[in-house]
Design an enzyme around this catalytic site. Structure first.
Site, PDB file in Angstrom:
ATOM      1  N   ASP A   1       1.172  -1.264   0.248  1.00  0.00           N
ATOM      2  CA  ASP A   1       0.075  -0.153  -0.321  1.00  0.00           C
ATOM      3  C   ASP A   1       0.968   1.026  -0.014  1.00  0.00           C
ATOM      4  OD1 ASP A   1      -2.997   1.777   0.170  1.00  0.00           O
ATOM      5  OD2 ASP A   1      -2.230   1.756   2.538  1.00  0.00           O
TER       6      ASP A   1
ATOM      7  N   HIS B   1      -2.952  13.897   0.121  1.00  0.00           N
ATOM      8  CA  HIS B   1      -3.919  12.830   1.419  1.00  0.00           C
ATOM      9  C   HIS B   1      -2.243  12.812   2.962  1.00  0.00           C
ATOM     10  CE1 HIS B   1      -4.590   9.524   3.973  1.00  0.00           C
ATOM     11  NE2 HIS B   1      -4.103   9.585   3.287  1.00  0.00           N
TER      12      HIS B   1
ATOM     13  N   GLU C   1     -10.263   4.035   3.033  1.00  0.00           N
ATOM     14  CA  GLU C   1      -9.581   4.959   2.512  1.00  0.00           C
ATOM     15  C   GLU C   1     -10.078   4.238   1.294  1.00  0.00           C
ATOM     16  OE1 GLU C   1      -6.029   3.999   3.540  1.00  0.00           O
ATOM     17  OE2 GLU C   1      -5.679   5.713   5.115  1.00  0.00           O
TER      18      GLU C   1
ATOM     19  N   GLU D   1      -9.125   4.344  -2.131  1.00  0.00           N
ATOM     20  CA  GLU D   1      -8.136   3.432  -3.431  1.00  0.00           C
ATOM     21  C   GLU D   1      -7.956   2.767  -4.794  1.00  0.00           C
ATOM     22  OE1 GLU D   1      -4.164   2.700  -0.519  1.00  0.00           O
ATOM     23  OE2 GLU D   1      -5.167   2.963   0.535  1.00  0.00           O
TER      24      GLU D   1
ATOM     25  N   ASP E   1      -9.316   0.305   2.016  1.00  0.00           N
ATOM     26  CA  ASP E   1      -8.104   0.151   3.016  1.00  0.00           C
ATOM     27  C   ASP E   1      -8.658   0.456   4.218  1.00  0.00           C
ATOM     28  OD1 ASP E   1      -5.655  -0.388   4.086  1.00  0.00           O
ATOM     29  OD2 ASP E   1      -5.235   1.147   4.254  1.00  0.00           O
TER      30      ASP E   1
ATOM     31  N   ARG F   1      -8.625   3.927  13.211  1.00  0.00           N
ATOM     32  CA  ARG F   1      -7.262   5.109  13.429  1.00  0.00           C
ATOM     33  C   ARG F   1      -7.007   4.972  14.709  1.00  0.00           C
ATOM     34  NH1 ARG F   1      -6.255   5.956   8.728  1.00  0.00           N
ATOM     35  NH2 ARG F   1      -7.909   6.627   7.216  1.00  0.00           N
TER      36      ARG F   1
ATOM     37  N   GLN G   1      -4.455   2.386  15.166  1.00  0.00           N
ATOM     38  CA  GLN G   1      -2.993   2.672  14.193  1.00  0.00           C
ATOM     39  C   GLN G   1      -2.465   4.071  15.208  1.00  0.00           C
ATOM     40  OE1 GLN G   1      -4.770   4.632   9.995  1.00  0.00           O
ATOM     41  NE2 GLN G   1      -2.705   5.783   9.411  1.00  0.00           N
TER      42      GLN G   1
ATOM     43  N   TYR H   1       1.476   2.769  15.353  1.00  0.00           N
ATOM     44  CA  TYR H   1       2.269   3.271  14.117  1.00  0.00           C
ATOM     45  C   TYR H   1       3.525   3.690  14.133  1.00  0.00           C
ATOM     46  CZ  TYR H   1       2.327   8.238  13.554  1.00  0.00           C
ATOM     47  OH  TYR H   1       2.359   9.395  13.798  1.00  0.00           O
TER      48      TYR H   1
ATOM     49  N   LYS I   1      -5.083  -1.643   9.921  1.00  0.00           N
ATOM     50  CA  LYS I   1      -5.510  -2.123   8.588  1.00  0.00           C
ATOM     51  C   LYS I   1      -5.597  -3.284   8.194  1.00  0.00           C
ATOM     52  CE  LYS I   1      -4.070   2.101   7.556  1.00  0.00           C
ATOM     53  NZ  LYS I   1      -4.777   2.898   6.201  1.00  0.00           N
TER      54      LYS I   1
ATOM     55  N   THR J   1      -9.753  -5.854   4.312  1.00  0.00           N
ATOM     56  CA  THR J   1      -8.906  -4.970   3.009  1.00  0.00           C
ATOM     57  C   THR J   1     -10.333  -5.682   1.874  1.00  0.00           C
ATOM     58  OG1 THR J   1      -6.834  -4.058   3.376  1.00  0.00           O
ATOM     59  CG2 THR J   1      -8.119  -4.184   1.060  1.00  0.00           C
TER      60      THR J   1
ATOM     61  N   GLU K   1      -9.453  12.793   7.277  1.00  0.00           N
ATOM     62  CA  GLU K   1      -9.606  14.587   6.690  1.00  0.00           C
ATOM     63  C   GLU K   1     -11.165  15.220   6.626  1.00  0.00           C
ATOM     64  OE1 GLU K   1      -7.075  14.178   2.496  1.00  0.00           O
ATOM     65  OE2 GLU K   1      -6.841  11.855   2.645  1.00  0.00           O
TER      66      GLU K   1
HETATM   67 MN    MN Z   1      -4.116   3.123   2.589  1.00  0.00          MN
END
Ligand code: MN
Length: 437
Positions: free
Chosen positions: A138, A145, A210, A212, A244, A248, A251, A255, A264, A268, A385
């Protein structure tokens, strides 16, 4: 080698499959995307199909009825396989041959066997993963972003110093990639908010999507053999949509220093139809125009062909509905619309960078772009976002609000290409309903 525009893209081509001639279909005869399906209620080996209007052209049946006999034996064998991997491994020339053959076969006026022998209504089929995905990577290729998310975590220093040099990515988990329609379960995981003294293990309260674009690898490369930028597209098969799904809160805590992990890999989803680079030829465009004070890409990531035609003019949308919206028959809300043209790195640059250390890619590997966001608020491809990490909830037409996803919420990704003088083609849909399992 960049794919060229040819007779298969002619605006005036029509199909004897009537639904393929409707203006709003994602799958006119100019598209011809590949997927893998099973007929519902029949215990059978999965088959390769080509989407045409609301029907699937069954390639195994086409082989059986002799419709593909002009093609080479290996190409016919690849068309009767239970996954797209063998076809992906055959490369551009074989694929182009197959595309021309299928375009002929489906044209108005062409003699054909009874439709019931070679077509399956999409509504009677279960669409599966198109390929056995050995590895999944990914990327993080939208500078918008990366900047928006960076700002939320590091207001003074949103973009890290490597961003304009390195196509940033992490190795994702291939085993938890599922086709569109798979129910999404909110994951449990470790979380620690700023005010917490110690982490807890709990249900995620910050489930996000997400938006993508996925790119399937075609011909692979041997270990130790990097792929040069001008050969990169010889190794790319085609595109799909990728959601994806991301937790949060999990994460944020996990992370550092190695990047995303359990935030994640709980699931998916990808759209089932793979739109080939051949089909996308009319929609190629220049790579993202960097700001004049941005550094140029390093030479191994740079070529004039990539600069002039490395981009893809693909519009992407996120549609959202809550359970209450569906009960009240309120149409899904479009949360964002963004353009794949706005990505800082092209698909060729992603593939070339990936193999630049000699890493081998294999047919069916999936490269995802990272969240596709633009500069404006209504072009942001995830809730992190759009809601500023949950601080600015979205008002729904029912009076409900959303910071992050809850059970009953449904997210549908869509993508399509349009250009004057050409037929609009689409990627189909990538859907997921957040469910109690
Ligand atoms: Mn992603």
């Amino acid at each position: 080698m960049v794919c060229s525009i040819d007779a298969t893209h002619d605006l005036n081509l029509h199909s004897w499959v009537e639904s393929a001639n409707q203006a709003d279909t994602d799958f006119p005869i100019q598209n011809l995307p590949f997927g893998v399906f099973q007929r519902q209620g029949i215990a059978e080996t999965p088959r390769i199909g080509v989407a045409i209007g609301d029907q699937i052209l069954d390639l195994t049946a086409c082989c059986a009825t002799g419709l593909l006999q002009e093609l080479s034996a290996p190409l016919q064998a690849a068309c009767s396989a239970p996954t797209l991997n063998p076809l992906m491994a055959m490369g551009r020339t074989a694929l182009l041959q197959l595309r021309h053959h299928l375009s002929q076969l489906l044209r108005t006026g062409q003699a054909h066997p009874p439709a019931s022998q070679i077509l399956v209504p999409m509504s009677d089929a279960q669409l599966l993963l198109p390929a056995t995905i050995g590895d999944y990577t990914d990327f993080y290729a939208s500078i918008f972003h990366a900047t928006h998310v960076g700002k939320l975590f590091r207001p003074d220093n949103p973009l890290l110093p490597n961003y304009k040099y390195v196509p940033i990515a992490y190795h994702g988990r291939a085993s938890s990639i599922f086709p569109s329609g798979t129910p999404i379960q909110r994951p449990h995981g470790q979380q620690k908010r700023l005010e917490d003294i110690a982490p807890t293990f709990a249900l995620s309260q910050m489930l996000d999507y997400e938006l993508e674009v996925g790119c399937f690898v075609g011909i692979g490369n041997e270990l130790g053999q990097p792929i040069a930028i001008d050969r990169a597209e010889d190794h790319l098969f085609g595109l799909c949509l990728v959601n994806d799904w991301s937790a949060r809160d999990i994460q944020a805590w996990e992370y550092q220093p190695l990047g995303p992990f359990l935030a994640k890999s709980f699931v998916t989803t990808i759209s089932p139809w793979v739109v080939t680079l051949e089909a996308l030829a009319p929609f190629r465009c220049p790579a993202f125009l960097r700001a004049s004070d941005d550094p140029p890409p390093l030479p191994y990531l740079s070529s004039s062909a990539n600069q002039q035609q490395g981009g893809i003019d693909l519009t992407l949308e996120v549609l959202f509905s809550s359970a209450q919206m569906r009960r009240e028959k309120i149409a899904p809300l479009c949360l964002s619309r963004s353009s794949f043209q706005q990505m800082y790195w092209t698909v060729a640059q992603m593939l070339t960078h990936h193999t630049s250390n000699g890493c081998n890619l294999r047919p069916g590997d999936l490269l995802a772009s990272g969240t596709v966001s633009g500069a404006e608020a209504d072009t942001q491809g995830c809730l992190l976002e759009l809601t500023q990490r949950g601080t600015q909830p979205i008002a729904l037409p029912t009076g409900e609000v959303r910071s992050f996803l809850v059970e009953g919420d449904e997210v549908t990704l869509r993508g399509y290409c349009r250009r004057e003088g050409y037929r609009r083609i689409g990627l189909g849909e990538c859907c997921g309903l957040v469910s109690h399992l």
